[in-house]
Write a protein that holds these residues in place. Sequence first.
Motif, PDB file in Angstrom:
ATOM      1  N   ALA A 468       0.854  -1.185   0.000  1.00 23.27           N
ATOM      2  CA  ALA A 468       0.000   0.000   0.000  1.00 23.27           C
ATOM      3  C   ALA A 468       0.891   1.237   0.000  1.00 23.27           C
ATOM      4  O   ALA A 468       1.701   1.422   0.910  1.00 23.27           O
ATOM      5  N   VAL A 469       0.749   2.049  -1.036  1.00 27.44           N
ATOM      6  CA  VAL A 469       1.493   3.302  -1.142  1.00 27.44           C
ATOM      7  C   VAL A 469       0.541   4.420  -0.726  1.00 27.44           C
ATOM      8  O   VAL A 469      -0.463   4.679  -1.409  1.00 27.44           O
ATOM      9  N   VAL A 470       0.840   5.072   0.389  1.00 26.18           N
ATOM     10  CA  VAL A 470      -0.119   5.967   1.035  1.00 26.18           C
ATOM     11  C   VAL A 470       0.411   7.397   1.093  1.00 26.18           C
ATOM     12  O   VAL A 470       1.565   7.620   1.464  1.00 26.18           O
ATOM     13  N   VAL A 471      -0.452   8.336   0.711  1.00 23.53           N
ATOM     14  CA  VAL A 471      -0.229   9.749   1.004  1.00 23.53           C
ATOM     15  C   VAL A 471      -1.030  10.045   2.268  1.00 23.53           C
ATOM     16  O   VAL A 471      -2.265   9.947   2.261  1.00 23.53           O
ATOM     17  N   PRO A 472      -0.363  10.386   3.373  1.00 27.04           N
ATOM     18  CA  PRO A 472      -1.099  10.515   4.644  1.00 27.04           C
ATOM     19  C   PRO A 472      -1.857  11.826   4.756  1.00 27.04           C
ATOM     20  O   PRO A 472      -1.536  12.819   4.100  1.00 27.04           O
ATOM     21  N   ASP A 473      -2.867  11.811   5.590  1.00 24.38           N
ATOM     22  CA  ASP A 473      -3.606  13.006   5.975  1.00 24.38           C
ATOM     23  C   ASP A 473      -3.284  13.252   7.443  1.00 24.38           C
ATOM     24  O   ASP A 473      -3.924  12.706   8.339  1.00 24.38           O
ATOM     25  N   GLY A 474      -2.243  14.050   7.679  1.00 25.62           N
ATOM     26  CA  GLY A 474      -1.763  14.234   9.042  1.00 25.62           C
ATOM     27  C   GLY A 474      -0.685  13.215   9.366  1.00 25.62           C
ATOM     28  O   GLY A 474       0.161  12.886   8.526  1.00 25.62           O
ATOM     29  N   ASP A 475      -0.700  12.678  10.564  1.00 22.49           N
ATOM     30  CA  ASP A 475       0.292  11.685  10.961  1.00 22.49           C
ATOM     31  C   ASP A 475       0.126  10.424  10.127  1.00 22.49           C
ATOM     32  O   ASP A 475      -0.999   9.924   9.953  1.00 22.49           O
ATOM     33  N   PRO A 476       1.226   9.870   9.614  1.00 27.48           N
ATOM     34  CA  PRO A 476       1.104   8.686   8.758  1.00 27.48           C
ATOM     35  C   PRO A 476       0.557   7.495   9.533  1.00 27.48           C
ATOM     36  O   PRO A 476       0.859   7.309  10.717  1.00 27.48           O
ATOM     37  N   PRO A 477      -0.237   6.652   8.873  1.00 24.39           N
ATOM     38  CA  PRO A 477      -0.692   5.430   9.529  1.00 24.39           C
ATOM     39  C   PRO A 477       0.445   4.409   9.583  1.00 24.39           C
ATOM     40  O   PRO A 477       1.443   4.513   8.868  1.00 24.39           O
ATOM     41  N   THR A 478       0.295   3.440  10.432  1.00 24.38           N
ATOM     42  CA  THR A 478       1.236   2.316  10.480  1.00 24.38           C
ATOM     43  C   THR A 478       0.628   1.135   9.747  1.00 24.38           C
ATOM     44  O   THR A 478      -0.600   1.060   9.542  1.00 24.38           O
ATOM     45  N   LEU A 479       1.481   0.198   9.352  1.00 19.39           N
ATOM     46  CA  LEU A 479       0.977  -0.997   8.692  1.00 19.39           C
ATOM     47  C   LEU A 479       0.059  -1.770   9.626  1.00 19.39           C
ATOM     48  O   LEU A 479      -1.029  -2.219   9.212  1.00 19.39           O
ATOM     49  N   ALA A 480       0.433  -1.876  10.896  1.00 18.47           N
ATOM     50  CA  ALA A 480      -0.419  -2.593  11.851  1.00 18.47           C
ATOM     51  C   ALA A 480      -1.756  -1.892  12.012  1.00 18.47           C
ATOM     52  O   ALA A 480      -2.809  -2.545  12.117  1.00 18.47           O
TER      53      ALA A 480
END
Length: 527
Positions: A468-480
């Motif tokens: 999953a290639v993610v552009v975060p909205d605020g603090d990045p999510p973790t894989l877990a």
Amino acid sequence: MPWPEDLATRYRNAGHWRGDVLSDLLREPAAGDPARTAVVTGDGRYSYGELDDRADRLAAGLADLGLEPGERVVVALPNDVDFVVVCVALFRLGAVPVLGLVAHRRAELSYLVRSSGAVALVAPDAHHGFDHRALAGEVAAESPTLRHVLIAGNAGGFTALADVTAPPRTLPPPEPDEVAFFLLSGGTTGKPKLIPRTHDDYSYQLRATAEAMRFGSGSTYLAALPAGHNAALGCPGVLGALRAGGTVVLAGSPSPDEVFPLIAAEKPGLTTVMPAVLSLWLDTAPLFDVDTSGLVIEVGGAMLPPETAERVRTELGATLTHWFGMAEGFLSFTRLDDPVERADTSQGTPMSPDDEIRIVDDEDLAVPDGETGQLLVRGPCVLRGYYDVPSHNAEVFTADGFLRTGDLVRRAPDGAITVTGRVKHTINRGGEKISGDELETELAAHPAVRSVAVVPVPDPAFGEKTCAVVVPDGDPPTLAGLRAFLADRGVAGFKHPDRLRVVTSLPYTAVGKVDRRALAADATPEG
């Protein structure tokens, strides 16, 4: 590849094909009210009478240059008035536009010239700081069929488009069953294929989509996507708006800085966007003092999270119609009177009552409603073969003329279609098939995910795993955290991403779709 005579007769008898030709665009409104506004750009306003006359003069000028009916002309212009005039002039001459994009460069344009045998190229002098004259010179140097390079603006050493003019004269009209122009396929592998669209079939598409969207002579269409792309060209798009006698507003880009002032000034009632553009508009709309409550937004080209659809209604006050469309001619979309839930969860029903659909498994056996399968289509707008690629046509068309779209869909009992992904955007994780599009839709609902793309990564044990290639909205999510979120949403564990990459932005193709090939090329087993 023509339609078999039995189907052609059926489509004519049903009133789909009425013998209309695209060369007649502008004629009726220009005769009835020549001062009516046809096109608005950042540079000015243009009336039907003015554009009708310019198209006639350009068609005569092109004929004087030696262009003949049936010859191909690659058109790679931005969203401006020249695009409209050039297309209509070529229709009237009977020459065949090959609709490229201003974002195309030497590799793409040379390929289009070579594959179509084009004798002319039409391009701007410069666009967004890029010199298209130098590019045209490179293309001409390696394209022996090119006789003419026409430049809109300062032509340098080429022929200025403005100088190609002659007194209007009667030219033989095209036949309705002739190829009017070529669109480009949106395939994810290899070079795009040329899609022949006839006057008959595209005129039907323009008329049917305009009627479905209630677009008439008093309506205004905002072209925010490239007009050379089917979505903004003919759904009903630029050509459909002109056929209806309405007004076309041509935006140079879908950037909010350009689009929202145009919406405020021109008050369009209809526009077309991709989900990524729509998300950008939603995020930036509070910065602009603009009323979007009268706007109908056609959205297609990728999976649309239901949460985004709800934001369109609550934050923009706009009406959303959800589309699945392809330049090859098949369209399915939600109608204005459909329940809002249908637009949230499906791409509606086919445009034509004579569109035929098969949803099949890997053995070409029909799957029941509610189950996912590969979409095969045939109909009055669906091509019967790509141009000059017989071996490819033998692979993607059935013996009875159904196109294998490469899309995975399921059909509800009421006929509504939901696109779940692409056959070629399927990740084979140890034998488990994962739809990348489906997983992207689920991940996009996470509050810390602004945008996301899912691509395969090579794995020695499983063959492929998911990244999953993610552009975060605020603090990045973790894989877990993402995996726990998907588990809470009831998504099967084998579909959860194995890797996570956090990036500042996703790469996009020229038509606004996520460039998964570029992302996949960067993917490694380590993620």
